[in-house]
Design a protein around this motif. Structure first.
Motif, PDB file in Angstrom:
ATOM      1  N   ILE A   1     -10.107  -3.825   2.674  1.00 46.18           N
ATOM      2  CA  ILE A   1     -10.455  -4.108   1.285  1.00 46.18           C
ATOM      3  C   ILE A   1     -11.358  -3.005   0.730  1.00 46.18           C
TER       4      ILE A   1
ATOM      5  N   LYS B   1      -4.678  -5.317  -1.791  1.00 46.43           N
ATOM      6  CA  LYS B   1      -6.025  -5.862  -1.627  1.00 46.43           C
ATOM      7  C   LYS B   1      -6.013  -7.386  -1.697  1.00 46.43           C
TER       8      LYS B   1
ATOM      9  N   GLU C   1       0.836  -1.205   0.000  1.00 49.57           N
ATOM     10  CA  GLU C   1       0.000   0.000   0.000  1.00 49.57           C
ATOM     11  C   GLU C   1       0.866   1.248   0.000  1.00 49.57           C
TER      12      GLU C   1
ATOM     13  N   LEU D   1      -9.242   0.066   0.248  1.00 50.06           N
ATOM     14  CA  LEU D   1      -8.355  -0.070  -0.906  1.00 50.06           C
ATOM     15  C   LEU D   1      -9.117   0.031  -2.223  1.00 50.06           C
ATOM     16  N   ASP D   2     -10.358  -0.437  -2.239  1.00 50.20           N
ATOM     17  CA  ASP D   2     -11.192  -0.289  -3.448  1.00 50.20           C
ATOM     18  C   ASP D   2     -11.344   1.194  -3.805  1.00 50.20           C
TER      19      ASP D   2
END
Length: 337
Positions: free
Chosen positions: A215, A195, A186, A218-219
């Protein structure tokens, strides 16, 4: 013939019953029994319903000791938490139970509890369990005390003694390593790969609360970063050279130019140091453009407007010995004004 058919049917029924008995109560009953004991403070009985694989990692004493460390809080809550097993999905020798858990909302009491904990910590001791229990018990007298409901999932496996709760403690080290890798990825702006690591964590433990949140986060970063990446070709990095600064420090110097139509309040470039084979051995991010109220610098801290350029210089004294002196400089992030 009828008698043979009758006997065959009876035999089949007995076989099914014996099969069911061999695995004991169904997953829903096991989860309910586990949570009932757990939330009433019967940790020894709750431990009995854990899988053999979990028991091989953590002893009954270790399991109980975790709750004895917060005995006052646990005792005050005993019997005050309710649950509803909403759904159980069985797939072969595994099952997944979804449970709604409702508990008193003690957010208003946490300030007092934390204050007590800090006082004890500075005094060299541990929080007084009876004092904590007293604070919580007083809050429980409030008939208008709100409740909060959260949804949790529990894995179960068919063990030698029937269905058992699977906590996945054997995977804790692997999960910790995966999270460390995800954090590193990241930071490198490799959000898709990060992810994927958290997806692996979910596969190892459905009860990990951090993984689904990361998750989702991160999307959002992936979508936002795609928009930024589309603008990267508009940032020209030119005049890159390796030389020494005023104080003899080795560094990479050059210039960035905004050839697009948007003003930028931040531009991040990353210098990749290469070995004699052209492989990356070290990397260092740097912001030639950065508008921040915390910036104290003599360089221009204004935005990089369309068709404007900004010179940069970044020290590389900490590059490893196998650095060949060659670099590759790329735009790795930006913020629109």
């Amino acid at each position: 013939m009828k008698r043979i058919g009758y006997l065959a049917a009876v035999s089949c029924i007995i076989s099914v019953l014996l099969s069911a008995c061999s695995f004991g109560p169904d997953p829903k009953a096991v989860v309910s029994k586990y949570l009932d004991n757990y939330y009433h403070g019967n940790y020894d009985k709750a431990y009995e319903l854990l899988s053999t694989r979990d028991k091989a990692v953590k002893s009954q004493q270790e399991f109980s000791d975790e709750f004895n460390a917060v005995a006052g809080f646990a005792k005050a809550l005993a019997g005050k938490i309710t649950f509803v097993v909403k759904d159980v999905k069985v797939t072969g020798d595994r099952s997944l139970a979804t449970v709604d858990i409702t508990a008193p909302d003690f957010s208003s009491a946490m300030g007092e509890v934390m204050g007590l904990a800090m006082k004890s910590a500075f005094g060299g001791g541990k929080p007084d369990d009876k004092e904590i229990e007293k604070i919580i018990s007083e809050k429980m007298k409030d008939k208008n005390l709100p409740t909060i409901t959260r949804t949790e999932q529990y894995d179960l496996v068919k063990d030698k003694d029937g269905w058992r709760i699977y906590m996945g403690w054997e995977n804790e080290k692997k999960i910790k390593a995966l999270k460390a890798e995800a954090e590193k990825l990241e930071n490198q702006k490799k959000f898709v790969d990060a992810k994927a690591k958290y997806a692996e964590v979910q596969g190892l433990s459905s009860r990990d609360e951090a993984a689904p949140k990361k998750i989702k986060e991160l999307d959002e970063k992936i979508a936002k970063y795609k928009e930024k990446q589309a603008y990267f070709p508009n940032i020209e990095v030119k005049g890159v050279n390796i030389s020494k600064g005023y104080f003899g420090d080795v560094g990479v110097f050059g210039e960035v130019k905004n050839k697009g139509d948007k003003s930028l309040k931040s531009v991040e470039i990353t210098t990749y140091c290469l070995d004699k084979d052209g492989k990356v051995v070290f990397e260092k991010p740097y912001h030639p453009v950065l508008i921040s109220e915390y910036s104290f610098s003599m360089r221009d801290n204004g935005p990089l407007k369309p068709n404007y350029s900004r010179q940069f210089g970044c020290k590389l004294n900490d590059a490893p010995s196998d650095w060949s002196g060659k670099v590759r400089v790329e735009v790795t992030d930006l913020e629109f004004e």
